[in-house]
Design a protein around this motif. Structure first.
Motif, PDB file in Angstrom:
ATOM      1  N   LYS A  71     -47.117 -33.620  -3.075  1.00  0.00           N
ATOM      2  CA  LYS A  71     -47.216 -33.593  -4.637  1.00  0.00           C
ATOM      3  C   LYS A  71     -48.555 -33.923  -5.584  1.00  0.00           C
ATOM      4  O   LYS A  71     -48.490 -33.785  -6.745  1.00  0.00           O
ATOM      5  CB  LYS A  71     -45.910 -35.101  -5.404  1.00  0.00           C
ATOM      6  CG  LYS A  71     -46.014 -34.474  -6.257  1.00  0.00           C
ATOM      7  CD  LYS A  71     -44.712 -36.298  -6.538  1.00  0.00           C
ATOM      8  CE  LYS A  71     -44.145 -35.535  -8.187  1.00  0.00           C
ATOM      9  NZ  LYS A  71     -42.528 -37.046  -8.251  1.00  0.00           N
ATOM     10  N   VAL A  72     -49.633 -34.911  -4.824  1.00  0.00           N
ATOM     11  CA  VAL A  72     -50.935 -34.811  -5.485  1.00  0.00           C
ATOM     12  C   VAL A  72     -50.999 -33.669  -5.924  1.00  0.00           C
ATOM     13  O   VAL A  72     -52.021 -34.080  -6.191  1.00  0.00           O
ATOM     14  CB  VAL A  72     -51.096 -36.429  -5.144  1.00  0.00           C
ATOM     15  CG1 VAL A  72     -52.857 -36.649  -5.028  1.00  0.00           C
ATOM     16  CG2 VAL A  72     -50.601 -38.115  -5.070  1.00  0.00           C
ATOM     17  N   ILE A  73     -51.437 -32.952  -4.566  1.00  0.00           N
ATOM     18  CA  ILE A  73     -52.126 -31.485  -4.105  1.00  0.00           C
ATOM     19  C   ILE A  73     -52.033 -30.607  -5.528  1.00  0.00           C
ATOM     20  O   ILE A  73     -52.779 -30.030  -6.509  1.00  0.00           O
ATOM     21  CB  ILE A  73     -52.066 -31.710  -2.830  1.00  0.00           C
ATOM     22  CG1 ILE A  73     -52.990 -31.815  -2.108  1.00  0.00           C
ATOM     23  CG2 ILE A  73     -52.404 -29.926  -2.863  1.00  0.00           C
ATOM     24  CD1 ILE A  73     -52.542 -31.475  -0.841  1.00  0.00           C
ATOM     25  N   ALA A  74     -50.212 -31.012  -5.438  1.00  0.00           N
ATOM     26  CA  ALA A  74     -50.716 -29.968  -6.869  1.00  0.00           C
ATOM     27  C   ALA A  74     -49.920 -31.045  -8.096  1.00  0.00           C
ATOM     28  O   ALA A  74     -50.758 -29.794  -9.033  1.00  0.00           O
ATOM     29  CB  ALA A  74     -48.365 -30.313  -6.236  1.00  0.00           C
ATOM     30  N   LEU A  75     -50.738 -32.317  -8.612  1.00  0.00           N
ATOM     31  CA  LEU A  75     -50.740 -32.607  -9.723  1.00  0.00           C
ATOM     32  C   LEU A  75     -52.506 -32.144  -9.937  1.00  0.00           C
ATOM     33  O   LEU A  75     -52.276 -31.913 -11.004  1.00  0.00           O
ATOM     34  CB  LEU A  75     -50.680 -34.347  -9.236  1.00  0.00           C
ATOM     35  CG  LEU A  75     -50.990 -34.983 -10.887  1.00  0.00           C
ATOM     36  CD1 LEU A  75     -50.328 -34.863 -11.657  1.00  0.00           C
ATOM     37  CD2 LEU A  75     -51.035 -36.587 -10.697  1.00  0.00           C
ATOM     38  N   ILE A  76     -52.880 -32.416  -8.712  1.00  0.00           N
ATOM     39  CA  ILE A  76     -54.308 -32.092  -8.734  1.00  0.00           C
ATOM     40  C   ILE A  76     -54.353 -30.900  -9.592  1.00  0.00           C
ATOM     41  O   ILE A  76     -55.324 -29.788 -10.360  1.00  0.00           O
ATOM     42  CB  ILE A  76     -55.259 -32.190  -7.490  1.00  0.00           C
ATOM     43  CG1 ILE A  76     -55.251 -33.974  -7.273  1.00  0.00           C
ATOM     44  CG2 ILE A  76     -56.388 -31.905  -7.590  1.00  0.00           C
ATOM     45  CD1 ILE A  76     -55.777 -34.055  -6.237  1.00  0.00           C
ATOM     46  N   ILE A  77     -54.051 -29.993  -8.444  1.00  0.00           N
ATOM     47  CA  ILE A  77     -54.338 -28.150  -9.150  1.00  0.00           C
ATOM     48  C   ILE A  77     -53.696 -27.855 -10.681  1.00  0.00           C
ATOM     49  O   ILE A  77     -54.306 -27.545 -11.389  1.00  0.00           O
ATOM     50  CB  ILE A  77     -53.354 -27.229  -7.821  1.00  0.00           C
ATOM     51  CG1 ILE A  77     -54.867 -27.919  -7.004  1.00  0.00           C
ATOM     52  CG2 ILE A  77     -53.539 -25.563  -8.290  1.00  0.00           C
ATOM     53  CD1 ILE A  77     -53.317 -26.680  -4.872  1.00  0.00           C
ATOM     54  N   ASP A  78     -52.232 -28.881 -10.452  1.00  0.00           N
ATOM     55  CA  ASP A  78     -51.978 -28.559 -12.091  1.00  0.00           C
ATOM     56  C   ASP A  78     -53.391 -28.803 -12.858  1.00  0.00           C
ATOM     57  O   ASP A  78     -53.135 -28.071 -13.938  1.00  0.00           O
ATOM     58  CB  ASP A  78     -51.075 -28.948 -12.299  1.00  0.00           C
ATOM     59  CG  ASP A  78     -50.006 -28.827 -13.397  1.00  0.00           C
ATOM     60  OD1 ASP A  78     -50.168 -27.803 -13.606  1.00  0.00           O
ATOM     61  OD2 ASP A  78     -49.278 -29.651 -14.151  1.00  0.00           O
ATOM     62  N   GLU A  79     -53.259 -29.520 -13.222  1.00  0.00           N
ATOM     63  CA  GLU A  79     -54.522 -30.775 -14.074  1.00  0.00           C
ATOM     64  C   GLU A  79     -55.414 -29.700 -14.750  1.00  0.00           C
ATOM     65  O   GLU A  79     -56.440 -29.467 -15.531  1.00  0.00           O
ATOM     66  CB  GLU A  79     -54.137 -31.912 -13.458  1.00  0.00           C
ATOM     67  CG  GLU A  79     -53.606 -32.732 -13.823  1.00  0.00           C
ATOM     68  CD  GLU A  79     -52.983 -32.491 -15.452  1.00  0.00           C
ATOM     69  OE1 GLU A  79     -53.550 -33.090 -16.221  1.00  0.00           O
ATOM     70  OE2 GLU A  79     -51.947 -33.036 -15.952  1.00  0.00           O
ATOM     71  N   LYS A  80     -56.443 -29.296 -13.150  1.00  0.00           N
ATOM     72  CA  LYS A  80     -57.460 -28.086 -12.832  1.00  0.00           C
ATOM     73  C   LYS A  80     -57.086 -26.959 -13.279  1.00  0.00           C
ATOM     74  O   LYS A  80     -58.375 -26.428 -13.966  1.00  0.00           O
ATOM     75  CB  LYS A  80     -58.338 -28.603 -11.542  1.00  0.00           C
ATOM     76  CG  LYS A  80     -58.507 -30.216 -11.842  1.00  0.00           C
ATOM     77  CD  LYS A  80     -59.632 -30.731 -12.508  1.00  0.00           C
ATOM     78  CE  LYS A  80     -60.082 -31.940 -12.167  1.00  0.00           C
ATOM     79  NZ  LYS A  80     -61.874 -32.295 -13.384  1.00  0.00           N
ATOM     80  N   GLU A  81     -56.301 -26.869 -13.210  1.00  0.00           N
ATOM     81  CA  GLU A  81     -56.160 -25.095 -13.635  1.00  0.00           C
ATOM     82  C   GLU A  81     -55.955 -25.161 -15.543  1.00  0.00           C
ATOM     83  O   GLU A  81     -55.212 -23.896 -15.525  1.00  0.00           O
ATOM     84  CB  GLU A  81     -55.439 -24.389 -12.953  1.00  0.00           C
ATOM     85  CG  GLU A  81     -55.835 -24.204 -11.297  1.00  0.00           C
ATOM     86  CD  GLU A  81     -56.950 -23.190 -11.307  1.00  0.00           C
ATOM     87  OE1 GLU A  81     -57.161 -22.427 -11.536  1.00  0.00           O
ATOM     88  OE2 GLU A  81     -57.950 -23.518 -11.025  1.00  0.00           O
ATOM     89  N   LYS A  82     -55.402 -26.246 -16.733  1.00  0.00           N
ATOM     90  CA  LYS A  82     -55.013 -26.567 -17.431  1.00  0.00           C
ATOM     91  C   LYS A  82     -56.743 -25.639 -18.600  1.00  0.00           C
ATOM     92  O   LYS A  82     -57.258 -25.497 -17.867  1.00  0.00           O
ATOM     93  CB  LYS A  82     -55.038 -27.117 -17.805  1.00  0.00           C
ATOM     94  CG  LYS A  82     -53.512 -27.469 -17.582  1.00  0.00           C
ATOM     95  CD  LYS A  82     -52.962 -29.446 -17.802  1.00  0.00           C
ATOM     96  CE  LYS A  82     -51.749 -29.469 -17.437  1.00  0.00           C
ATOM     97  NZ  LYS A  82     -51.821 -31.023 -17.276  1.00  0.00           N
ATOM     98  N   ARG A  83     -56.169 -25.614 -19.299  1.00  0.00           N
ATOM     99  CA  ARG A  83     -56.549 -24.223 -20.423  1.00  0.00           C
ATOM    100  C   ARG A  83     -57.571 -25.231 -20.495  1.00  0.00           C
ATOM    101  O   ARG A  83     -59.083 -25.154 -20.994  1.00  0.00           O
ATOM    102  CB  ARG A  83     -56.198 -23.371 -21.088  1.00  0.00           C
ATOM    103  CG  ARG A  83     -56.700 -22.698 -22.556  1.00  0.00           C
ATOM    104  CD  ARG A  83     -56.114 -22.461 -23.200  1.00  0.00           C
ATOM    105  NE  ARG A  83     -56.832 -21.428 -23.755  1.00  0.00           N
ATOM    106  CZ  ARG A  83     -56.949 -19.865 -23.560  1.00  0.00           C
ATOM    107  NH1 ARG A  83     -55.738 -19.252 -23.252  1.00  0.00           N
ATOM    108  NH2 ARG A  83     -57.370 -19.368 -24.500  1.00  0.00           N
ATOM    109  N   LEU A  84     -57.352 -26.089 -21.060  1.00  0.00           N
ATOM    110  CA  LEU A  84     -57.883 -27.767 -20.992  1.00  0.00           C
ATOM    111  C   LEU A  84     -57.871 -28.999 -19.873  1.00  0.00           C
ATOM    112  O   LEU A  84     -57.309 -29.610 -20.359  1.00  0.00           O
ATOM    113  CB  LEU A  84     -57.979 -28.314 -22.495  1.00  0.00           C
ATOM    114  CG  LEU A  84     -58.227 -27.276 -23.851  1.00  0.00           C
ATOM    115  CD1 LEU A  84     -57.632 -28.277 -24.818  1.00  0.00           C
ATOM    116  CD2 LEU A  84     -59.695 -27.030 -24.184  1.00  0.00           C
TER     117      LEU A  84
END
Length: 77
Positions: free
Chosen positions: A44-57
């Motif tokens: 879940k943490v890995i997914a959270l990091i990826i999700d946040e870093k791949e956002k437009r902002l």
């Protein structure tokens, strides 16, 4: 496959996930969206990091650190 899902797979395929966290490669989520619903905190943490870093902002690192720390503190309860 989306870039974010490829990034997730590269992390989840690492031998540490299976060896240290005793998570079988069978049944690992294929998508970030699914990983965010995982019962396993590390996934879940890995997914959270990826999700946040791949956002437009993307979220600033300090805020992301706080978010992860808060989640891990809650997950430990």
């Amino acid at each position: 496959m989306l870039k974010r899902n490829k990034i997730l797979q590269s992390f989840l395929e690492h031998k540490i996930i299976e060896e240290k966290y005793n998570i079988s490669k069978d049944g690992l989520p294929q998508k970030v969206f699914d990983a965010q619903k995982s019962e396993e905190a590390i996934i879940k943490v890995i997914a959270l990091i990826i999700d946040e870093k791949e956002k437009r902002l993307p979220t600033e690192d300090k805020q992301l650190y706080r978010t992860i720390t808060q989640y891990l503190n809650e997950a430990a309860i």
